[in-house]
Scaffold this motif. Structure first.
Motif, short mmCIF file in Angstrom:
data_model
loop_
_atom_site.label_atom_id
_atom_site.label_comp_id
_atom_site.label_asym_id
_atom_site.label_seq_id
_atom_site.Cartn_x
_atom_site.Cartn_y
_atom_site.Cartn_z
N PRO A 128 0.84 -1.21 0.00
CA PRO A 128 0.00 0.00 0.00
C PRO A 128 0.87 1.25 0.00
O PRO A 128 2.00 1.24 0.49
CB PRO A 128 -0.78 -0.13 1.31
CG PRO A 128 0.09 -0.96 2.18
CD PRO A 128 0.74 -1.95 1.26
N SER A 129 0.36 2.33 -0.57
CA SER A 129 1.12 3.58 -0.63
C SER A 129 1.24 4.20 0.76
O SER A 129 2.17 4.97 1.03
CB SER A 129 0.46 4.56 -1.58
OG SER A 129 -0.88 4.82 -1.18
N ARG A 155 -9.17 3.53 2.93
CA ARG A 155 -8.06 2.67 2.54
C ARG A 155 -7.97 1.46 3.48
O ARG A 155 -7.74 0.34 3.04
CB ARG A 155 -6.75 3.47 2.61
CG ARG A 155 -5.52 2.72 2.11
CD ARG A 155 -5.53 2.53 0.62
NE ARG A 155 -4.26 2.03 0.14
CZ ARG A 155 -4.02 1.72 -1.13
NH1 ARG A 155 -4.96 1.87 -2.03
NH2 ARG A 155 -2.85 1.27 -1.50
N TRP A 188 -7.48 -3.93 -5.07
CA TRP A 188 -6.51 -3.32 -4.17
C TRP A 188 -5.49 -2.48 -4.92
O TRP A 188 -5.19 -1.35 -4.54
CB TRP A 188 -5.82 -4.40 -3.35
CG TRP A 188 -4.76 -3.84 -2.45
CD1 TRP A 188 -3.41 -3.98 -2.57
CD2 TRP A 188 -4.96 -3.00 -1.32
NE1 TRP A 188 -2.75 -3.30 -1.58
CE2 TRP A 188 -3.69 -2.67 -0.79
CE3 TRP A 188 -6.10 -2.49 -0.69
CZ2 TRP A 188 -3.52 -1.87 0.32
CZ3 TRP A 188 -5.92 -1.69 0.43
CH2 TRP A 188 -4.66 -1.38 0.92
N ASN A 191 -6.95 0.79 -6.10
CA ASN A 191 -7.64 1.57 -5.07
C ASN A 191 -9.16 1.54 -5.23
O ASN A 191 -9.84 2.57 -5.18
CB ASN A 191 -7.14 3.02 -5.07
CG ASN A 191 -7.54 3.77 -3.81
OD1 ASN A 191 -7.60 3.18 -2.72
ND2 ASN A 191 -7.82 5.06 -3.94
N LEU A 203 -14.19 3.59 -6.21
CA LEU A 203 -14.00 3.18 -4.82
C LEU A 203 -15.30 3.21 -4.04
O LEU A 203 -15.58 2.29 -3.25
CB LEU A 203 -12.96 4.10 -4.15
CG LEU A 203 -12.72 3.87 -2.65
CD1 LEU A 203 -12.20 2.47 -2.40
CD2 LEU A 203 -11.74 4.91 -2.12
#
Length: 226
Positions: A128-129, A155, A188, A191, A203
């Motif tokens: 993940p970022s 998230r 995922w 996003n 999303l």
């Protein structure tokens, strides 16, 4: 102006065309009348059928994304009751079930990390970022996500949902799960953006779907006619 009554000869059919014992105070109804009444009712039945969304909530199952698309477009209305055939379509795992499975060696869940390639040590997801809320690493074990993560934002919620969906796909197989393993990874990595029924979903749509799957009431309210 008074409208004259129809002649009795026009009011009744031949003796062979009358259904005895069925009619009103004016007399028995003919088979032609019954057929006409049936044809008039048919469009109503057809209209109701177009308003239906087929969905099952037998034990361990839920609604697939394609059905959810119809469910949303239909104003969150559903006319199908829980399946009674015992055949579950779109199986899934609850969080409690995931918590139990993730500490065992079943499907190697116990040893898998969120990232890395698919295999003994990984789930095949990209890192993940940003880190999950309360997590000290950007590559937590599946065990931590399932048992510890307390979603604080979209998230976090997406990560938890994808992890649970991934476990269900591995446990039941793509053919029987409510979502495929590849879809979990796509959702995922992008996003929450993916394609359902030829339409790209964002999303918000994805979270709405997962909320309906894993929420307290799941699809029960719909199936109970609420």
């Amino acid at each position: 102006m008074k409208v004259s009554e129809r002649p009795e000869s026009q009011e009744q059919s031949s003796a062979g065309d009358v259904v005895p014992g069925v009619g009103s105070e004016r007399g028995p109804l003919s088979r032609r009348a019954l057929m006409r009444a049936g044809l008039k009712a048919a469009p109503i039945v057809m209209t109701l059928k177009t308003d239906m969304v087929l969905a099952t909530t037998t034990s361990g199952s839920t609604v697939r994304p394609s059905a959810f698309s119809s469910f949303v477009a239909n104003g969150f209305r559903c006319s199908a009751g829980p399946a009674k055939s015992g055949k579950a379509t779109g199986k899934f795992l609850t969080r409690d079930q995931c918590k139990s499975l993730v500490v065992t060696t079943t499907m190697y869940f116990k040893y898998k990390y969120h990232s890395y390639s698919e295999g003994w040590n990984g789930c095949g997801f990209v890192k993940p970022s940003v880190r999950f809320s309360g997590c000290s690493t950007d590559n937590p074990k599946l065990d931590w996500i399932i048992r510890t993560l307390n979603p604080q934002n979209d998230r976090d919620r997406l990560g938890l949902y994808c992890a649970m969906a991934y476990m269900a796909a591995k446990y039941y197989g793509d053919a029987e799960c409510f979502i495929t393993e590849a879809n979990c990874r796509t959702i995922w990595k992008n996003n929450g953006v993916w394609t359902v029924g030829g339409v790209q979903r964002d999303l918000a749509w994805t979270l709405a779907y997962f909320n309906q799957v894993y929420g307290a009431n799941a699809f029960d309210a719909c199936l109970k006619g609420a």
